[in-house]
Design a protein around this motif. Structure first.
Motif, PDB file in Angstrom:
ATOM      1  N   ASP A 151     -56.073  37.987  20.625  1.00  0.00           N
ATOM      2  CA  ASP A 151     -55.786  36.575  20.339  1.00  0.00           C
ATOM      3  C   ASP A 151     -55.089  36.416  18.987  1.00  0.00           C
ATOM      4  OD1 ASP A 151     -56.911  35.814  22.746  1.00  0.00           O
ATOM      5  OD2 ASP A 151     -58.817  35.192  21.863  1.00  0.00           O
ATOM      6  N   LEU A 152     -55.584  37.145  17.995  1.00  0.00           N
ATOM      7  CA  LEU A 152     -54.987  37.082  16.667  1.00  0.00           C
ATOM      8  C   LEU A 152     -53.548  37.580  16.698  1.00  0.00           C
ATOM      9  CD1 LEU A 152     -55.215  36.575  13.630  1.00  0.00           C
ATOM     10  CD2 LEU A 152     -56.168  38.868  13.407  1.00  0.00           C
ATOM     11  N   LEU A 153     -53.312  38.680  17.378  1.00  0.00           N
ATOM     12  CA  LEU A 153     -51.960  39.227  17.471  1.00  0.00           C
ATOM     13  C   LEU A 153     -51.018  38.270  18.187  1.00  0.00           C
ATOM     14  CD1 LEU A 153     -52.653  42.994  18.170  1.00  0.00           C
ATOM     15  CD2 LEU A 153     -51.401  42.047  16.228  1.00  0.00           C
ATOM     16  N   VAL A 154     -51.494  37.637  19.243  1.00  0.00           N
ATOM     17  CA  VAL A 154     -50.664  36.675  19.982  1.00  0.00           C
ATOM     18  C   VAL A 154     -50.244  35.530  19.058  1.00  0.00           C
ATOM     19  CG1 VAL A 154     -50.710  34.949  21.831  1.00  0.00           C
ATOM     20  CG2 VAL A 154     -51.518  37.269  22.276  1.00  0.00           C
ATOM     21  N   ARG A 155     -51.167  35.049  18.245  1.00  0.00           N
ATOM     22  CA  ARG A 155     -50.834  33.968  17.300  1.00  0.00           C
ATOM     23  C   ARG A 155     -49.842  34.450  16.244  1.00  0.00           C
ATOM     24  NH1 ARG A 155     -56.458  32.988  17.652  1.00  0.00           N
ATOM     25  NH2 ARG A 155     -56.763  33.862  15.575  1.00  0.00           N
ATOM     26  N   LYS A 156     -50.052  35.661  15.733  1.00  0.00           N
ATOM     27  CA  LYS A 156     -49.139  36.215  14.732  1.00  0.00           C
ATOM     28  C   LYS A 156     -47.741  36.415  15.320  1.00  0.00           C
ATOM     29  CE  LYS A 156     -51.939  38.753  11.421  1.00  0.00           C
ATOM     30  NZ  LYS A 156     -52.160  40.085  10.842  1.00  0.00           N
ATOM     31  N   ILE A 157     -47.681  36.863  16.563  1.00  0.00           N
ATOM     32  CA  ILE A 157     -46.392  37.072  17.223  1.00  0.00           C
ATOM     33  C   ILE A 157     -45.657  35.746  17.390  1.00  0.00           C
ATOM     34  CG2 ILE A 157     -45.332  37.686  19.444  1.00  0.00           C
ATOM     35  CD1 ILE A 157     -47.434  40.010  19.537  1.00  0.00           C
ATOM     36  N   ALA A 158     -46.359  34.722  17.810  1.00  0.00           N
ATOM     37  CA  ALA A 158     -45.730  33.405  17.975  1.00  0.00           C
ATOM     38  C   ALA A 158     -45.187  32.897  16.643  1.00  0.00           C
ATOM     39  CB  ALA A 158     -46.731  32.409  18.565  1.00  0.00           C
ATOM     40  N   GLU A 159     -45.963  33.080  15.589  1.00  0.00           N
ATOM     41  CA  GLU A 159     -45.529  32.660  14.257  1.00  0.00           C
ATOM     42  C   GLU A 159     -44.298  33.460  13.816  1.00  0.00           C
ATOM     43  OE1 GLU A 159     -47.288  33.128   9.799  1.00  0.00           O
ATOM     44  OE2 GLU A 159     -48.695  32.441  11.337  1.00  0.00           O
ATOM     45  N   GLN A 160     -44.313  34.753  14.066  1.00  0.00           N
ATOM     46  CA  GLN A 160     -43.193  35.603  13.673  1.00  0.00           C
ATOM     47  C   GLN A 160     -41.946  35.276  14.490  1.00  0.00           C
ATOM     48  OE1 GLN A 160     -43.406  37.347  11.039  1.00  0.00           O
ATOM     49  NE2 GLN A 160     -41.507  38.506  11.102  1.00  0.00           N
ATOM     50  N   GLU A 161     -42.116  34.930  15.756  1.00  0.00           N
ATOM     51  CA  GLU A 161     -40.971  34.537  16.587  1.00  0.00           C
ATOM     52  C   GLU A 161     -40.316  33.266  16.042  1.00  0.00           C
ATOM     53  OE1 GLU A 161     -42.879  34.359  20.415  1.00  0.00           O
ATOM     54  OE2 GLU A 161     -42.214  36.397  20.929  1.00  0.00           O
ATOM     55  N   ARG A 162     -41.137  32.322  15.583  1.00  0.00           N
ATOM     56  CA  ARG A 162     -40.589  31.102  14.970  1.00  0.00           C
ATOM     57  C   ARG A 162     -39.812  31.457  13.697  1.00  0.00           C
ATOM     58  NH1 ARG A 162     -45.570  29.107  16.750  1.00  0.00           N
ATOM     59  NH2 ARG A 162     -46.559  29.496  14.754  1.00  0.00           N
ATOM     60  N   HIS A 163     -40.365  32.359  12.920  1.00  0.00           N
ATOM     61  CA  HIS A 163     -39.714  32.789  11.683  1.00  0.00           C
ATOM     62  C   HIS A 163     -38.364  33.456  11.989  1.00  0.00           C
ATOM     63  CE1 HIS A 163     -39.415  34.036   7.537  1.00  0.00           C
ATOM     64  NE2 HIS A 163     -39.414  35.318   7.866  1.00  0.00           N
ATOM     65  N   VAL A 164     -38.336  34.303  12.999  1.00  0.00           N
ATOM     66  CA  VAL A 164     -37.092  34.974  13.392  1.00  0.00           C
ATOM     67  C   VAL A 164     -36.045  33.944  13.826  1.00  0.00           C
ATOM     68  CG1 VAL A 164     -36.067  36.465  15.180  1.00  0.00           C
ATOM     69  CG2 VAL A 164     -38.114  37.213  13.945  1.00  0.00           C
ATOM     70  N   ARG A 165     -36.458  32.961  14.621  1.00  0.00           N
ATOM     71  CA  ARG A 165     -35.506  31.924  15.066  1.00  0.00           C
ATOM     72  C   ARG A 165     -34.916  31.163  13.877  1.00  0.00           C
ATOM     73  NH1 ARG A 165     -39.233  31.433  19.259  1.00  0.00           N
ATOM     74  NH2 ARG A 165     -40.276  29.669  18.290  1.00  0.00           N
ATOM     75  N   LYS A 166     -35.756  30.829  12.903  1.00  0.00           N
ATOM     76  CA  LYS A 166     -35.263  30.120  11.717  1.00  0.00           C
ATOM     77  C   LYS A 166     -34.285  30.980  10.932  1.00  0.00           C
ATOM     78  CE  LYS A 166     -39.201  27.060  11.093  1.00  0.00           C
ATOM     79  NZ  LYS A 166     -40.308  26.648  10.236  1.00  0.00           N
ATOM     80  N   LEU A 167     -34.582  32.258  10.814  1.00  0.00           N
ATOM     81  CA  LEU A 167     -33.670  33.163  10.114  1.00  0.00           C
ATOM     82  C   LEU A 167     -32.355  33.312  10.873  1.00  0.00           C
ATOM     83  CD1 LEU A 167     -36.170  35.888   8.888  1.00  0.00           C
ATOM     84  CD2 LEU A 167     -34.902  34.269   7.463  1.00  0.00           C
ATOM     85  N   GLN A 168     -32.419  33.353  12.192  1.00  0.00           N
ATOM     86  CA  GLN A 168     -31.197  33.440  12.995  1.00  0.00           C
ATOM     87  C   GLN A 168     -30.319  32.216  12.774  1.00  0.00           C
ATOM     88  OE1 GLN A 168     -33.096  33.997  16.810  1.00  0.00           O
ATOM     89  NE2 GLN A 168     -32.568  36.177  16.853  1.00  0.00           N
ATOM     90  N   GLU A 169     -30.958  31.042  12.731  1.00  0.00           N
ATOM     91  CA  GLU A 169     -30.215  29.807  12.476  1.00  0.00           C
ATOM     92  C   GLU A 169     -29.581  29.836  11.088  1.00  0.00           C
ATOM     93  OE1 GLU A 169     -33.001  26.629  13.070  1.00  0.00           O
ATOM     94  OE2 GLU A 169     -33.237  27.078  15.203  1.00  0.00           O
TER      95      GLU A 169
END
Length: 91
Positions: free
Chosen positions: A23-41
């Motif tokens: 569960d913790l990893l799933v939350r961390k992954i979702a947060e990191q995916e948001r971070h990656v999208r912002k960096l891509q933008e």
């Protein structure tokens, strides 16, 4: 992660411990995916404004590469944990 592990102690149910880690990893992954999208933008905007080879754009590329590496590590960790849960042993 250590806090989650320590909350279960030595005699804890291994499945409950693995589920909490998952569960913790799933939350961390979702947060990191948001971070990656912002960096891509940010990278796209910097490339349009300053060009592909500008130092600002190159810094965005470095930050994005680092964030993607971290995301890959988190995904690999989750895959390994799920494999352990499914097969009952480490790779």
């Amino acid at each position: 992660m250590q806090k989650t592990e320590s909350a279960f102690g030595k005699n804890a149910n291994a499945q409950a411990k693995a589920a909490a880690k998952s569960d913790l990893l799933v939350r961390k992954i979702a947060e990191q995916e948001r971070h990656v999208r912002k960096l891509q933008e940010g990278l796209e905007q910097s490339a349009q404004k300053f060009g592909e080879n500008d130092t600002k754009t190159l810094k965005w590329k470095e930050a994005l590469a680092s964030a993607e590496t971290e995301l890959n590590k988190l995904n690999a960790e989750l895959d390994e944990l799920r494999d352990i849960q499914a097969h009952g042993k480490e790779r």
